[in-house]
Scaffold this motif. Sequence first.
Motif, mmCIF file in Angstrom:
data_model
loop_
_atom_site.group_PDB
_atom_site.id
_atom_site.type_symbol
_atom_site.label_atom_id
_atom_site.label_comp_id
_atom_site.label_asym_id
_atom_site.label_seq_id
_atom_site.Cartn_x
_atom_site.Cartn_y
_atom_site.Cartn_z
ATOM 1 N N GLU A 70 3.799 -4.960 11.158
ATOM 2 C CA GLU A 70 4.551 -3.829 10.619
ATOM 3 C C GLU A 70 4.333 -3.617 9.127
ATOM 4 O OE1 GLU A 70 7.869 -7.047 10.908
ATOM 5 O OE2 GLU A 70 5.750 -6.834 11.473
ATOM 6 N N ALA A 71 3.565 -4.483 8.493
ATOM 7 C CA ALA A 71 3.341 -4.382 7.046
ATOM 8 C C ALA A 71 2.082 -3.580 6.743
ATOM 9 C CB ALA A 71 3.218 -5.777 6.441
ATOM 10 N N GLU A 72 2.174 -2.729 5.729
ATOM 11 C CA GLU A 72 0.987 -2.070 5.177
ATOM 12 C C GLU A 72 0.690 -2.767 3.853
ATOM 13 O OE1 GLU A 72 -2.167 0.596 5.564
ATOM 14 O OE2 GLU A 72 -0.487 0.380 6.961
ATOM 15 N N LEU A 73 -0.426 -3.474 3.819
ATOM 16 C CA LEU A 73 -0.764 -4.325 2.688
ATOM 17 C C LEU A 73 -1.554 -3.553 1.647
ATOM 18 C CD1 LEU A 73 -1.984 -7.432 4.749
ATOM 19 C CD2 LEU A 73 0.348 -6.931 3.953
ATOM 20 N N GLY A 74 -1.114 -3.618 0.399
ATOM 21 C CA GLY A 74 -1.862 -3.050 -0.710
ATOM 22 C C GLY A 74 -2.581 -4.171 -1.443
ATOM 23 N N CYS A 75 -3.893 -4.047 -1.557
ATOM 24 C CA CYS A 75 -4.718 -5.148 -2.077
ATOM 25 C C CYS A 75 -4.957 -5.027 -3.580
ATOM 26 C CB CYS A 75 -6.055 -5.176 -1.359
ATOM 27 S SG CYS A 75 -5.922 -5.460 0.425
ATOM 28 N N SER A 76 -4.778 -6.155 -4.276
ATOM 29 C CA SER A 76 -5.106 -6.226 -5.698
ATOM 30 C C SER A 76 -5.429 -7.678 -6.025
ATOM 31 C CB SER A 76 -3.935 -5.731 -6.561
ATOM 32 O OG SER A 76 -2.825 -6.617 -6.472
ATOM 33 N N ILE A 77 -5.990 -7.899 -7.209
ATOM 34 C CA ILE A 77 -6.395 -9.246 -7.610
ATOM 35 C C ILE A 77 -6.137 -9.429 -9.111
ATOM 36 C CG2 ILE A 77 -8.322 -10.871 -7.825
ATOM 37 C CD1 ILE A 77 -9.659 -9.254 -5.454
ATOM 38 N N CYS A 78 -5.336 -10.380 -9.463
ATOM 39 C CA CYS A 78 -5.146 -10.904 -10.823
ATOM 40 C C CYS A 78 -5.065 -9.831 -11.907
ATOM 41 C CB CYS A 78 -6.255 -11.916 -11.120
ATOM 42 S SG CYS A 78 -5.832 -13.105 -12.416
ATOM 43 N N TYR A 79 -6.123 -9.616 -12.665
ATOM 44 C CA TYR A 79 -6.101 -8.691 -13.808
ATOM 45 C C TYR A 79 -5.752 -7.266 -13.406
ATOM 46 C CZ TYR A 79 -7.826 -6.759 -18.306
ATOM 47 O OH TYR A 79 -7.947 -6.126 -19.518
ATOM 48 N N PHE B 206 -2.740 -2.772 -14.392
ATOM 49 C CA PHE B 206 -3.118 -1.378 -14.235
ATOM 50 C C PHE B 206 -2.189 -0.724 -13.205
ATOM 51 C CE2 PHE B 206 -6.625 -3.770 -15.845
ATOM 52 C CZ PHE B 206 -7.163 -2.950 -16.847
ATOM 53 N N PRO B 207 -1.019 -0.223 -13.642
ATOM 54 C CA PRO B 207 -0.007 0.273 -12.696
ATOM 55 C C PRO B 207 -0.473 1.456 -11.864
ATOM 56 C CG PRO B 207 0.603 0.801 -14.964
ATOM 57 C CD PRO B 207 -0.541 -0.162 -15.039
ATOM 58 N N GLU B 208 -1.440 2.229 -12.372
ATOM 59 C CA GLU B 208 -1.924 3.381 -11.607
ATOM 60 C C GLU B 208 -2.574 2.949 -10.299
ATOM 61 O OE1 GLU B 208 -5.025 2.313 -14.752
ATOM 62 O OE2 GLU B 208 -2.839 2.465 -14.628
ATOM 63 N N LEU B 209 -3.179 1.767 -10.255
ATOM 64 C CA LEU B 209 -3.741 1.252 -9.008
ATOM 65 C C LEU B 209 -2.643 1.085 -7.969
ATOM 66 C CD1 LEU B 209 -5.783 -0.146 -7.123
ATOM 67 C CD2 LEU B 209 -5.377 -2.273 -8.404
ATOM 68 N N TYR B 210 -1.509 0.514 -8.372
ATOM 69 C CA TYR B 210 -0.429 0.234 -7.427
ATOM 70 C C TYR B 210 0.234 1.513 -6.939
ATOM 71 C CZ TYR B 210 -1.332 -4.519 -8.743
ATOM 72 O OH TYR B 210 -1.962 -5.715 -8.936
ATOM 73 N N ARG B 211 0.317 2.527 -7.795
ATOM 74 C CA ARG B 211 0.878 3.782 -7.330
ATOM 75 C C ARG B 211 -0.067 4.435 -6.311
ATOM 76 N NH1 ARG B 211 5.512 6.391 -8.694
ATOM 77 N NH2 ARG B 211 6.079 4.197 -8.906
ATOM 78 N N GLN B 212 -1.365 4.273 -6.486
ATOM 79 C CA GLN B 212 -2.296 4.769 -5.470
ATOM 80 C C GLN B 212 -2.099 4.015 -4.152
ATOM 81 O OE1 GLN B 212 -6.401 5.427 -5.983
ATOM 82 N NE2 GLN B 212 -6.125 6.955 -7.584
ATOM 83 N N LEU B 213 -1.892 2.719 -4.224
ATOM 84 C CA LEU B 213 -1.670 1.926 -3.016
ATOM 85 C C LEU B 213 -0.415 2.381 -2.285
ATOM 86 C CD1 LEU B 213 -2.598 -1.609 -4.410
ATOM 87 C CD2 LEU B 213 -3.894 -0.309 -2.709
ATOM 88 N N VAL B 214 0.656 2.633 -3.039
ATOM 89 C CA VAL B 214 1.903 3.072 -2.421
ATOM 90 C C VAL B 214 1.757 4.483 -1.862
ATOM 91 C CG1 VAL B 214 4.319 3.614 -2.883
ATOM 92 C CG2 VAL B 214 3.327 1.505 -3.765
ATOM 93 N N THR B 215 1.067 5.337 -2.578
ATOM 94 C CA THR B 215 0.808 6.689 -2.071
ATOM 95 C C THR B 215 0.036 6.628 -0.761
ATOM 96 O OG1 THR B 215 0.795 7.566 -4.323
ATOM 97 C CG2 THR B 215 -0.253 8.914 -2.633
ATOM 98 N N ALA B 216 -0.810 5.613 -0.607
ATOM 99 C CA ALA B 216 -1.564 5.418 0.630
ATOM 100 C C ALA B 216 -0.737 4.724 1.712
ATOM 101 C CB ALA B 216 -2.830 4.608 0.357
ATOM 102 N N GLY B 217 0.525 4.351 1.400
ATOM 103 C CA GLY B 217 1.418 3.810 2.410
ATOM 104 C C GLY B 217 1.789 2.357 2.269
ATOM 105 N N ALA B 218 1.357 1.685 1.202
ATOM 106 C CA ALA B 218 1.621 0.248 1.058
ATOM 107 C C ALA B 218 3.117 -0.053 0.995
ATOM 108 C CB ALA B 218 0.937 -0.300 -0.184
ATOM 109 N N THR B 219 3.520 -1.104 1.719
ATOM 110 C CA THR B 219 4.889 -1.618 1.657
ATOM 111 C C THR B 219 4.930 -3.034 1.085
ATOM 112 O OG1 THR B 219 4.702 -2.381 3.957
ATOM 113 C CG2 THR B 219 5.689 -0.202 3.591
ATOM 114 N N VAL B 220 3.780 -3.720 1.094
ATOM 115 C CA VAL B 220 3.645 -5.081 0.570
ATOM 116 C C VAL B 220 2.434 -5.109 -0.353
ATOM 117 C CG1 VAL B 220 3.270 -7.517 1.121
ATOM 118 C CG2 VAL B 220 4.614 -6.073 2.679
ATOM 119 N N LEU B 221 2.617 -5.593 -1.570
ATOM 120 C CA LEU B 221 1.517 -5.699 -2.521
ATOM 121 C C LEU B 221 1.053 -7.144 -2.604
ATOM 122 C CD1 LEU B 221 3.045 -3.446 -5.337
ATOM 123 C CD2 LEU B 221 1.429 -2.765 -3.540
ATOM 124 N N LEU B 222 -0.233 -7.364 -2.389
ATOM 125 C CA LEU B 222 -0.832 -8.695 -2.461
ATOM 126 C C LEU B 222 -1.446 -8.903 -3.837
ATOM 127 C CD1 LEU B 222 -2.722 -8.838 0.977
ATOM 128 C CD2 LEU B 222 -0.363 -9.551 0.466
#
Length: 316
Positions: free
Chosen positions: A147-156, A160-176
């Motif tokens: 049931e989780a939509e995973l948003g992928c990111s790595i360390c550095y 960059f918050p704009e990356l995470y907003r793109q992930l959420v706009t794409a449906g992410a509910t869990v950020l890795l």
Amino acid sequence: MKVAAIQMVSGIDRDRNLAAAERLIAEAAATGARLVLLPENFPLMGQREEDKLTIAEADGSGPIQTMLSRAARQHQIWLAAGTYPARGDSATRVRARLSIYSPQGMLTAHYDKLHLFDVQLPDGRESYLESRGIEPGLAVVTARADEAELGCSICYDLRFPELYRQLVTAGATVLLVPAAFTATTGAAHWHTLLRARAIENQCFVIAANQGGSHENGRATYGHSVIYDPWGECLAEAGTGEAVITAELDFASQRELRQRFPVLAHQRIAVQAAPSAVIPDASVSAKTASTKTAAASPNTGAMPASPTHSAPSGDRS
């Protein structure tokens, strides 16, 4: 959904690191975790950035990917494998890759690190040039795990918050966030950045860090942590090897987003990532999906929104 973050103190021997990772995955699975995250650089913390080339693997082959597939299948878990060196387009650099494996042991998605850690720390005693051994990725990636939509990111990427907003706009509910945050930058910014990403995106955040003194002389911060969408800490490690777990309540997350609809109040356009399944994914769309958005092939900079231009892209 029960999840786990694994903290390691990886060294310079790949096989020893893989054995430690497999042992910790088994420990996490024994708690009942359905999703397990490994930290950045779990197979190797080398003496130089270029050392990654010596263990880099082509898609679908090699001891690192074999272990990951076997562990996911054996323990019937979703396994998000921190980063390992994957062969890319360059003969002299690798991709820092986060791969996601299904409970059937199938690769369902991968994300290559977008933002590279080329910095000199303020004290002047530490400097890093990640781009010497790594080429940046070209896509924003989300992937389904139950049931989780995973948003992928790595360390550095965390900076960059704009990356995470793109992930959420794409449906992410869990950020890795698999990471190898330095002791210096971790003490200064680790919790602040992670908690901010959780709160502003109303997402769960699972952050698996390296944590301790490494054979190569590096010191990493540890404190792997899991935050809920309100920014509350659900679990946190100290330093050294560790497995932390937490239950993610998606019903509460949906209620929060309805009652406190900050995402719906967004006034600046964010380009959503179009849907696409990666070529080497071999499970049905019912069990896994991946969404990607192309970045600039030269800089790794993310696409601009329809009304705003993005600066060129320049870790922890």
